[in-house]
Design a protein around this motif. Structure first.
Motif, PDB file in Angstrom:
ATOM      1  N   PRO A 195       7.682  -4.064 -10.862  1.00 39.62           N
ATOM      2  CA  PRO A 195       7.940  -4.395 -12.275  1.00 39.62           C
ATOM      3  C   PRO A 195       9.327  -4.999 -12.452  1.00 39.62           C
ATOM      4  N   ALA A 196       9.402  -6.048 -13.250  1.00 39.73           N
ATOM      5  CA  ALA A 196      10.670  -6.735 -13.514  1.00 39.73           C
ATOM      6  C   ALA A 196      11.142  -6.367 -14.917  1.00 39.73           C
ATOM      7  N   PHE A 197      12.346  -5.825 -15.025  1.00 42.82           N
ATOM      8  CA  PHE A 197      12.868  -5.360 -16.307  1.00 42.82           C
ATOM      9  C   PHE A 197      13.178  -6.544 -17.217  1.00 42.82           C
ATOM     10  N   GLN A 198      12.533  -6.575 -18.372  1.00 42.25           N
ATOM     11  CA  GLN A 198      12.759  -7.620 -19.376  1.00 42.25           C
ATOM     12  C   GLN A 198      12.518  -9.027 -18.807  1.00 42.25           C
ATOM     13  N   ALA A 199      11.631  -9.131 -17.819  1.00 44.31           N
ATOM     14  CA  ALA A 199      11.389 -10.422 -17.177  1.00 44.31           C
ATOM     15  C   ALA A 199       9.986 -10.441 -16.588  1.00 44.31           C
ATOM     16  N   VAL A 200       9.505 -11.637 -16.226  1.00 44.91           N
ATOM     17  CA  VAL A 200       8.213 -11.773 -15.561  1.00 44.91           C
ATOM     18  C   VAL A 200       8.400 -12.454 -14.214  1.00 44.91           C
ATOM     19  N   VAL A 201       7.532 -12.108 -13.273  1.00 39.80           N
ATOM     20  CA  VAL A 201       7.520 -12.741 -11.953  1.00 39.80           C
ATOM     21  C   VAL A 201       6.313 -13.675 -11.918  1.00 39.80           C
ATOM     22  N   ASN A 202       6.554 -14.961 -11.877  1.00 41.63           N
ATOM     23  CA  ASN A 202       5.455 -15.932 -11.920  1.00 41.63           C
ATOM     24  C   ASN A 202       5.061 -16.482 -10.558  1.00 41.63           C
ATOM     25  N   ASP A 203       5.824 -16.147  -9.529  1.00 45.01           N
ATOM     26  CA  ASP A 203       5.492 -16.669  -8.201  1.00 45.01           C
ATOM     27  C   ASP A 203       5.552 -15.580  -7.137  1.00 45.01           C
ATOM     28  N   PRO A 204       4.783 -14.489  -7.332  1.00 50.20           N
ATOM     29  CA  PRO A 204       4.776 -13.441  -6.311  1.00 50.20           C
ATOM     30  C   PRO A 204       4.107 -13.967  -5.047  1.00 50.20           C
ATOM     31  N   PRO A 205       4.488 -13.468  -3.881  1.00 48.96           N
ATOM     32  CA  PRO A 205       3.827 -13.905  -2.635  1.00 48.96           C
ATOM     33  C   PRO A 205       2.356 -13.527  -2.656  1.00 48.96           C
ATOM     34  N   GLN A 206       1.504 -14.458  -2.308  1.00 46.92           N
ATOM     35  CA  GLN A 206       0.063 -14.204  -2.341  1.00 46.92           C
ATOM     36  C   GLN A 206      -0.420 -13.515  -1.061  1.00 46.92           C
ATOM     37  N   HIS A 207       0.263 -13.752   0.064  1.00 49.98           N
ATOM     38  CA  HIS A 207      -0.007 -13.101   1.344  1.00 49.98           C
ATOM     39  C   HIS A 207      -1.287 -13.564   2.017  1.00 49.98           C
ATOM     40  N   LEU A 208      -2.366 -13.744   1.278  1.00 42.41           N
ATOM     41  CA  LEU A 208      -3.609 -14.202   1.881  1.00 42.41           C
ATOM     42  C   LEU A 208      -4.440 -14.855   0.792  1.00 42.41           C
ATOM     43  N   GLU A 245      -0.369  -2.133  -1.591  1.00 40.36           N
ATOM     44  CA  GLU A 245       0.954  -2.157  -0.968  1.00 40.36           C
ATOM     45  C   GLU A 245       0.988  -2.834   0.397  1.00 40.36           C
ATOM     46  N   THR A 246      -0.162  -3.034   1.023  1.00 41.43           N
ATOM     47  CA  THR A 246      -0.160  -3.644   2.350  1.00 41.43           C
ATOM     48  C   THR A 246      -1.139  -4.809   2.403  1.00 41.43           C
ATOM     49  N   VAL A 247      -0.872  -5.706   3.336  1.00 38.44           N
ATOM     50  CA  VAL A 247      -1.766  -6.849   3.531  1.00 38.44           C
ATOM     51  C   VAL A 247      -3.156  -6.365   3.949  1.00 38.44           C
ATOM     52  N   ASP A 248      -3.222  -5.321   4.773  1.00 42.95           N
ATOM     53  CA  ASP A 248      -4.525  -4.812   5.220  1.00 42.95           C
ATOM     54  C   ASP A 248      -5.338  -4.264   4.047  1.00 42.95           C
ATOM     55  N   GLU A 249      -4.674  -3.571   3.105  1.00 40.22           N
ATOM     56  CA  GLU A 249      -5.385  -3.099   1.917  1.00 40.22           C
ATOM     57  C   GLU A 249      -5.909  -4.278   1.109  1.00 40.22           C
ATOM     58  N   ALA A 250      -5.068  -5.286   0.917  1.00 36.40           N
ATOM     59  CA  ALA A 250      -5.480  -6.467   0.155  1.00 36.40           C
ATOM     60  C   ALA A 250      -6.642  -7.167   0.829  1.00 36.40           C
ATOM     61  N   ARG A 251      -6.602  -7.280   2.148  1.00 35.15           N
ATOM     62  CA  ARG A 251      -7.675  -7.951   2.876  1.00 35.15           C
ATOM     63  C   ARG A 251      -8.993  -7.174   2.755  1.00 35.15           C
ATOM     64  N   ALA A 252      -8.905  -5.843   2.863  1.00 34.31           N
ATOM     65  CA  ALA A 252     -10.116  -5.026   2.750  1.00 34.31           C
ATOM     66  C   ALA A 252     -10.723  -5.145   1.354  1.00 34.31           C
ATOM     67  N   LEU A 253      -9.882  -5.147   0.329  1.00 28.49           N
ATOM     68  CA  LEU A 253     -10.364  -5.288  -1.041  1.00 28.49           C
ATOM     69  C   LEU A 253     -10.958  -6.675  -1.274  1.00 28.49           C
ATOM     70  N   ARG A 254     -10.306  -7.681  -0.734  1.00 34.71           N
ATOM     71  CA  ARG A 254     -10.822  -9.038  -0.861  1.00 34.71           C
ATOM     72  C   ARG A 254     -12.193  -9.144  -0.204  1.00 34.71           C
ATOM     73  N   ASP A 255     -12.346  -8.516   0.970  1.00 35.28           N
ATOM     74  CA  ASP A 255     -13.625  -8.565   1.677  1.00 35.28           C
ATOM     75  C   ASP A 255     -14.737  -7.874   0.891  1.00 35.28           C
ATOM     76  N   LEU A 256     -14.351  -6.912   0.040  1.00 31.54           N
ATOM     77  CA  LEU A 256     -15.328  -6.239  -0.821  1.00 31.54           C
ATOM     78  C   LEU A 256     -15.641  -7.059  -2.072  1.00 31.54           C
ATOM     79  N   GLY A 257     -14.859  -8.100  -2.324  1.00 30.38           N
ATOM     80  CA  GLY A 257     -15.112  -8.965  -3.473  1.00 30.38           C
ATOM     81  C   GLY A 257     -14.087  -8.866  -4.582  1.00 30.38           C
ATOM     82  N   VAL A 258     -13.011  -8.089  -4.371  1.00 30.91           N
ATOM     83  CA  VAL A 258     -11.960  -7.970  -5.390  1.00 30.91           C
ATOM     84  C   VAL A 258     -10.936  -9.085  -5.167  1.00 30.91           C
ATOM     85  N   THR A 259     -10.683  -9.873  -6.193  1.00 33.94           N
ATOM     86  CA  THR A 259      -9.679 -10.944  -6.066  1.00 33.94           C
ATOM     87  C   THR A 259      -8.489 -10.732  -6.990  1.00 33.94           C
TER      88      THR A 259
END
Length: 231
Positions: A216-229, A192-206
């Motif tokens: 979640p998108a009802f009856q639809a897909v999101v193909n361009d979510p913000p990557q943030h980092l 949920e936060t950029v700091d969580e994503a950064r910590a996970l990335r630093d551990l090797g999770v991509t």
């Protein structure tokens, strides 16, 4: 169905879309699952698989995988119960090697040998397999010791606040070592936060999933979510 993307920070794109059951008026999964019982469990499980594939085939998936949750206690025999899924994939032209079947660790598994036979058959058919909510349920590492899926999804209780929680980082780091040794792909849920994503990335999770990237998108897909980092 609603679809929530799993993003790949390394590739800066969507790796998969998870199909999440919803009511016809958008009611949440809890409302729907609350109506599942022993009498309709099998039919519900089969209907969800077929609906997820049919919808995914009609949406702009752009080559991403489709992740489907299944109820192992609804599968009486893997070879027989998979036939409707295979038929739906053939009918819609959705590639079976892009379908992931997730079993949640939160569901009490009555017969581990039965679940192992399901995973074995699904792999034989060319599907990918995953343990969802890993680290939150009944079996934990014992489940992983009995059968090794292609993917494990780290439960949000492990990823929540991981940037400021040393015990969580240590636990996730150990799980990632096991994943590396066994050739299992890790996905972090509930980010949920950029700091969580950064910590996970630093551990090797991509590979990550969560409200930071898209709801979640009802009856639809999101193909361009913000990557943030970038990884």
């Amino acid at each position: 169905m609603a679809f929530q993307p799993i993003v790949d920070l390394a590739a800066q794109g969507v790796w998969a879309h998870e199909a999440l059951v919803r009511g016809v008026e958008g009611q949440g999964a809890g409302w729907v699952l609350g109506q599942v019982n022993e009498g309709n469990r099998y039919a519900f499980d089969q209907s969800c698989r077929v609906k997820a594939i049919e919808l995914a085939a009609s949406l702009p998936m752009n080559g991403a995988r489709l992740s489907i949750n299944f109820l192992p206690n609804a599968v009486y025999k893997a070879e027989a119960c998979i036939q409707a899924t295979l038929a739906a994939a053939r009918r819609t032209g959705f590639p079976t090697d892009r379908i992931i079947f997730e079993v949640t660790e939160n569901e009490r598994i009555v017969d581990h040998d039965h679940l192992k036979s399901i995973f074995t058959e699904y792999k034989r058919q060319g599907f990918l397999t995953a343990i969802d909510d890993f680290g939150s349920g009944y079996s934990g590492l014992n489940l992983l010791a009995e059968f090794q899926p292609d993917i494990i999804k780290l439960d949000m209780e492990l990823t929540r606040g991981i940037d400021s929680d040393r015990p969580r980082r240590s636990i996730v780091k150990a799980i990632l070592t096991v994943c590396d040794d066994l050739g299992i792909i890790p996905v972090a849920e509930g980010v949920e936060t950029v700091d969580e994503a950064r910590a996970l990335r630093d551990l090797g999770v991509t590979l990550m999933q969560g409200y930071l990237f898209a709801k979640p998108a009802f009856q639809a897909v999101v193909n361009d979510p913000p990557q943030h980092l970038a990884a």
